[in-house]
Write a protein that holds these residues in place. Structure first.
Motif, PDB file in Angstrom:
ATOM      1  N   TRP A 166       8.432   4.337   3.335  1.00  0.00           N
ATOM      2  CA  TRP A 166       8.099   3.316   4.343  1.00  0.00           C
ATOM      3  C   TRP A 166       7.186   2.226   3.785  1.00  0.00           C
ATOM      4  CZ3 TRP A 166      11.242   4.395   8.064  1.00  0.00           C
ATOM      5  CH2 TRP A 166      11.397   5.693   8.539  1.00  0.00           C
ATOM      6  N   ILE A 167       7.353   1.804   2.549  1.00  0.00           N
ATOM      7  CA  ILE A 167       6.342   0.898   1.979  1.00  0.00           C
ATOM      8  C   ILE A 167       6.671  -0.572   2.270  1.00  0.00           C
ATOM      9  CG2 ILE A 167       4.995   0.314  -0.075  1.00  0.00           C
ATOM     10  CD1 ILE A 167       4.705   3.246   1.082  1.00  0.00           C
ATOM     11  N   THR A 168       5.883  -1.136   3.193  1.00  0.00           N
ATOM     12  CA  THR A 168       6.041  -2.525   3.636  1.00  0.00           C
ATOM     13  C   THR A 168       5.757  -3.472   2.463  1.00  0.00           C
ATOM     14  OG1 THR A 168       5.261  -1.863   5.808  1.00  0.00           O
ATOM     15  CG2 THR A 168       5.205  -4.226   5.329  1.00  0.00           C
ATOM     16  N   VAL A 189       0.811   5.031   0.508  1.00  0.00           N
ATOM     17  CA  VAL A 189       0.163   6.277   0.929  1.00  0.00           C
ATOM     18  C   VAL A 189       1.228   7.273   1.405  1.00  0.00           C
ATOM     19  CG1 VAL A 189      -1.440   7.340   2.564  1.00  0.00           C
ATOM     20  CG2 VAL A 189      -1.985   5.117   1.553  1.00  0.00           C
ATOM     21  N   SER A 190       2.032   6.875   2.411  1.00  0.00           N
ATOM     22  CA  SER A 190       2.973   7.806   3.062  1.00  0.00           C
ATOM     23  C   SER A 190       4.041   8.314   2.107  1.00  0.00           C
ATOM     24  CB  SER A 190       3.668   7.119   4.241  1.00  0.00           C
ATOM     25  OG  SER A 190       2.711   6.584   5.101  1.00  0.00           O
ATOM     26  N   ILE A 211       0.848  -1.190   0.000  1.00  0.00           N
ATOM     27  CA  ILE A 211       0.000   0.000   0.000  1.00  0.00           C
ATOM     28  C   ILE A 211       0.893   1.253   0.000  1.00  0.00           C
ATOM     29  CG2 ILE A 211      -0.302  -0.346   2.524  1.00  0.00           C
ATOM     30  CD1 ILE A 211      -2.843   1.463   0.352  1.00  0.00           C
ATOM     31  N   GLY A 234       2.795  11.835   6.326  1.00  0.00           N
ATOM     32  CA  GLY A 234       2.461  10.543   6.927  1.00  0.00           C
ATOM     33  C   GLY A 234       1.072  10.617   7.508  1.00  0.00           C
ATOM     34  N   SER A 235       0.967  11.198   8.714  1.00  0.00           N
ATOM     35  CA  SER A 235      -0.366  11.388   9.322  1.00  0.00           C
ATOM     36  C   SER A 235      -1.226  12.281   8.428  1.00  0.00           C
ATOM     37  CB  SER A 235      -0.233  12.064  10.694  1.00  0.00           C
ATOM     38  OG  SER A 235       0.783  11.476  11.449  1.00  0.00           O
TER      39      SER A 235
HETATM   40  C1  LIG Z   1       7.523  -0.120   9.936  1.00  0.00           C
HETATM   41  C2  LIG Z   1       6.672   0.828   9.149  1.00  0.00           C
HETATM   42  C3  LIG Z   1       5.955   0.362   8.071  1.00  0.00           C
HETATM   43  C4  LIG Z   1       5.151   1.231   7.318  1.00  0.00           C
HETATM   44  N1  LIG Z   1       4.476   0.761   6.217  1.00  0.00           N
HETATM   45  C5  LIG Z   1       3.785   1.629   5.448  1.00  0.00           C
HETATM   46  C6  LIG Z   1       3.161   1.177   4.232  1.00  0.00           C
HETATM   47  O1  LIG Z   1       3.204  -0.002   3.876  1.00  0.00           O
HETATM   48  N2  LIG Z   1       2.510   2.096   3.476  1.00  0.00           N
HETATM   49  C7  LIG Z   1       2.423   3.413   3.829  1.00  0.00           C
HETATM   50  O2  LIG Z   1       1.805   4.176   3.086  1.00  0.00           O
HETATM   51  N3  LIG Z   1       3.010   3.865   4.964  1.00  0.00           N
HETATM   52  C8  LIG Z   1       3.677   3.010   5.773  1.00  0.00           C
HETATM   53  N4  LIG Z   1       4.280   3.458   6.929  1.00  0.00           N
HETATM   54  C9  LIG Z   1       4.193   4.864   7.253  1.00  0.00           C
HETATM   55  C10 LIG Z   1       3.261   5.150   8.420  1.00  0.00           C
HETATM   56  O3  LIG Z   1       1.932   4.997   8.014  1.00  0.00           O
HETATM   57  C11 LIG Z   1       3.606   6.566   8.838  1.00  0.00           C
HETATM   58  O4  LIG Z   1       4.858   6.467   9.512  1.00  0.00           O
HETATM   59  C12 LIG Z   1       2.583   7.173   9.709  1.00  0.00           C
HETATM   60  O5  LIG Z   1       1.477   7.505   8.927  1.00  0.00           O
HETATM   61  C13 LIG Z   1       3.111   8.435  10.419  1.00  0.00           C
HETATM   62  O6  LIG Z   1       3.650   9.314   9.497  1.00  0.00           O
HETATM   63  P1  LIG Z   1       5.089   9.971   9.712  1.00  0.00           P
HETATM   64  O7  LIG Z   1       6.071   8.886  10.001  1.00  0.00           O
HETATM   65  O8  LIG Z   1       5.338  10.889   8.574  1.00  0.00           O
HETATM   66  O9  LIG Z   1       4.950  10.826  11.050  1.00  0.00           O
HETATM   67  P2  LIG Z   1       4.337  12.286  11.203  1.00  0.00           P
HETATM   68  O10 LIG Z   1       3.041  12.390  10.490  1.00  0.00           O
HETATM   69  O11 LIG Z   1       5.413  13.288  10.862  1.00  0.00           O
HETATM   70  O12 LIG Z   1       4.100  12.323  12.768  1.00  0.00           O
HETATM   71  C14 LIG Z   1       5.179  12.478  13.711  1.00  0.00           C
HETATM   72  C15 LIG Z   1       4.590  12.509  15.102  1.00  0.00           C
HETATM   73  O13 LIG Z   1       3.691  13.635  15.233  1.00  0.00           O
HETATM   74  C16 LIG Z   1       2.397  13.204  15.668  1.00  0.00           C
HETATM   75  N5  LIG Z   1       1.377  13.995  14.994  1.00  0.00           N
HETATM   76  C17 LIG Z   1       1.194  14.175  13.664  1.00  0.00           C
HETATM   77  N6  LIG Z   1       0.141  14.959  13.433  1.00  0.00           N
HETATM   78  C18 LIG Z   1      -0.373  15.303  14.643  1.00  0.00           C
HETATM   79  C19 LIG Z   1      -1.489  16.088  15.053  1.00  0.00           C
HETATM   80  N7  LIG Z   1      -2.280  16.684  14.157  1.00  0.00           N
HETATM   81  N8  LIG Z   1      -1.715  16.199  16.365  1.00  0.00           N
HETATM   82  C20 LIG Z   1      -0.911  15.611  17.277  1.00  0.00           C
HETATM   83  N9  LIG Z   1       0.151  14.843  16.941  1.00  0.00           N
HETATM   84  C21 LIG Z   1       0.409  14.697  15.649  1.00  0.00           C
HETATM   85  C22 LIG Z   1       2.313  11.729  15.244  1.00  0.00           C
HETATM   86  O14 LIG Z   1       1.429  10.993  16.083  1.00  0.00           O
HETATM   87  C23 LIG Z   1       3.750  11.259  15.437  1.00  0.00           C
HETATM   88  O15 LIG Z   1       4.004  10.905  16.773  1.00  0.00           O
HETATM   89  C24 LIG Z   1       5.068   2.599   7.700  1.00  0.00           C
HETATM   90  C25 LIG Z   1       5.785   3.068   8.807  1.00  0.00           C
HETATM   91  C26 LIG Z   1       6.581   2.203   9.511  1.00  0.00           C
HETATM   92  C27 LIG Z   1       7.361   2.761  10.681  1.00  0.00           C
END
Ligand SMILES: Cc1cc2nc3c(=O)[nH]c(=O)nc-3n(C[C@H](O)[C@H](O)[C@H](O)COP(=O)(O)OP(=O)(O)OC[C@H]3O[C@@H](n4cnc5c(N)ncnc54)[C@H](O)[C@@H]3O)c2cc1C
Length: 320
Positions: free
Chosen positions: A156-158, A125-126, A123, A131-132
């Motif tokens: 980060w695509i698993t 997305v990120s 999948i 990410g979020s």
């Molecule tokens: C092992 C692993 C596998 C993954 N596999 C996939 C995959 O297959 N496909 C895919 O698309 N993605 C994947 N991801 C990505 C994962 O979905 C993202 O890491 C996640 O969505 C968080 O995004 P980010 O790392 O950019 O953190 P950020 O969005 O930058 O967030 C950083 C921190 O800030 C906090 N934060 C963010 N926004 C807010 C807010 N509005 N209010 C309060 N706190 C907030 C978050 O909770 C977090 O603690 C994977 C990640 C990992 C670590």
């Protein structure tokens, strides 16, 4: 949540699989940073575990979400997080939108082989900057005749290094961020796709994670899932299964951690008694067990409410 004999039979099937096919290899696969995903998925496919909730006409079992939940929970008995994560990506993260909204062609080409384990999915997305904040993703699919031309990258695509297809979220117009996105299924052997080296993670090392780059990747528009511009909504729906799966999958592993801690605290003697005989340690362990029970209750509750009807293709909240 009331489990039936069928739930218990499925639970046993998954647990036996974990004990025989995953746990003996966990250390080796975690060390290697990969596992034979196509072999393992083929075995899971034969047992029907990759298509529990998927439509029967495409090879799934057509069961409701409570059965998915049981399988996710039981996969938590694995002695590593990576292999269960790879399975969860296949069953509950990259295929729900195809099953719910995809065309018959998409279902036959990608969903059916994902259910048998002949294809591995991922999948996308990120991104590095999103990410979020999914609405902020920048990967673009620009229309060119009957095709899209895709440019951008996903982070980060698993499963991606060994995947056969990706369910990709891309911007297909300049509309507002929640209305300009579409989900497109892209075969991973398409010209213009490249990868970073495997990301060197702290945990879940046996699941392979990489950054993917799309450089003028040409894809037929018919590989889009559903209507153009509804990708954000579909992805938000797809996240429901992803999050439910993630919550269910950690229940047993958390329980195992606490059980092992209790075992250690019982055996370990200090100042003439077991660590466990200290009341403060009893309190802490009881708090942890209570948190796990709360997680279990919170996970079962929405699964209980998730009826077949709600998961059916006719459930489109943005139309109501
Ligand atoms: C092992 C692993 C596998 C993954 N596999 C996939 C995959 O297959 N496909 C895919 O698309 N993605 C994947 N991801 C990505 C994962 O979905 C993202 O890491 C996640 O969505 C968080 O995004 P980010 O790392 O950019 O953190 P950020 O969005 O930058 O967030 C950083 C921190 O800030 C906090 N934060 C963010 N926004 C807010 C807010 N509005 N209010 C309060 N706190 C907030 C978050 O909770 C977090 O603690 C994977 C990640 C990992 C670590």
């Amino acid at each position: 949540m009331k489990f039936t004999e069928e739930h218990e039979a499925l639970r046993k099937t998954v647990r036996d699989f974990v004990e025989k096919e995953i746990n003996p290899h966990c250390d080796e696969w975690e060390e290697a940073g990969e596992f034979p995903i196509h072999d393992v998925f083929k075995k899971l496919g034969k047992l029907g575990i990759l298509g529990i909730q998927k439509p029967e006409e495409y090879g799934g079992m057509g069961l409701d979400y409570s059965y998915n939940l049981v399988a996710a929970e039981e996969l938590g008995m694995a002695h590593c997080g990576g292999v269960p994560l790879a399975v969860g990506v296949q069953t509950d993260m990259c295929t729900p939108a195809i099953a719910r909204f995809g065309s018959d062609e998409l279902k036959r080409t990608f969903l059916a082989p994902a259910i048998t384990g002949d294809m591995v999915g991922c999948i996308g997305v990120s991104e590095v900057g999103a990410g979020s904040d999914v609405a902020n993703t920048k990967t673009v699919a620009r229309a060119d005749g009957d095709d899209y031309i895709i440019n951008g990258s996903k982070m980060w695509i698993t499963n991606s290094p060994k995947a056969d297809f990706i369910c990709l979220l891309a911007n297909t117009s300049d509309d507002k961020p929640h209305k300009n996105k579409s989900l497109i299924v892209v075969p991973m052997n398409s010209p213009g796709i490249s990868f970073s080296p495997h990301l060197n993670k702290l945990g879940m090392r046996s699941s392979e994670t990489a950054q993917i780059f799309f450089d003028d990747v040409r894809m037929p528009q018919r590989y889009r899932i559903g209507a153009e511009g509804t990708g954000f909504m579909m992805q938000m729906l797809q996240f429901q299964e992803e999050r439910m799966w993630g919550a269910a999958n950690v229940i047993k592993s958390l329980e195992n951690c606490v059980d092992k801690t209790i075992e250690y605290c019982r055996e370990r003697k200090t100042f003439g008694q077991s660590l466990l005989d200290n009341q403060v340690i009893h309190f802490r362990l009881a708090e942890l067990q209570t948190e796990i029970e709360a997680l279990r209750a919170l996970t079962y509750q929405p699964a209980n409410c998730t009826s077949k009807a709600r998961m059916s293709p006719s459930w489109r909240p943005w139309r109501s």
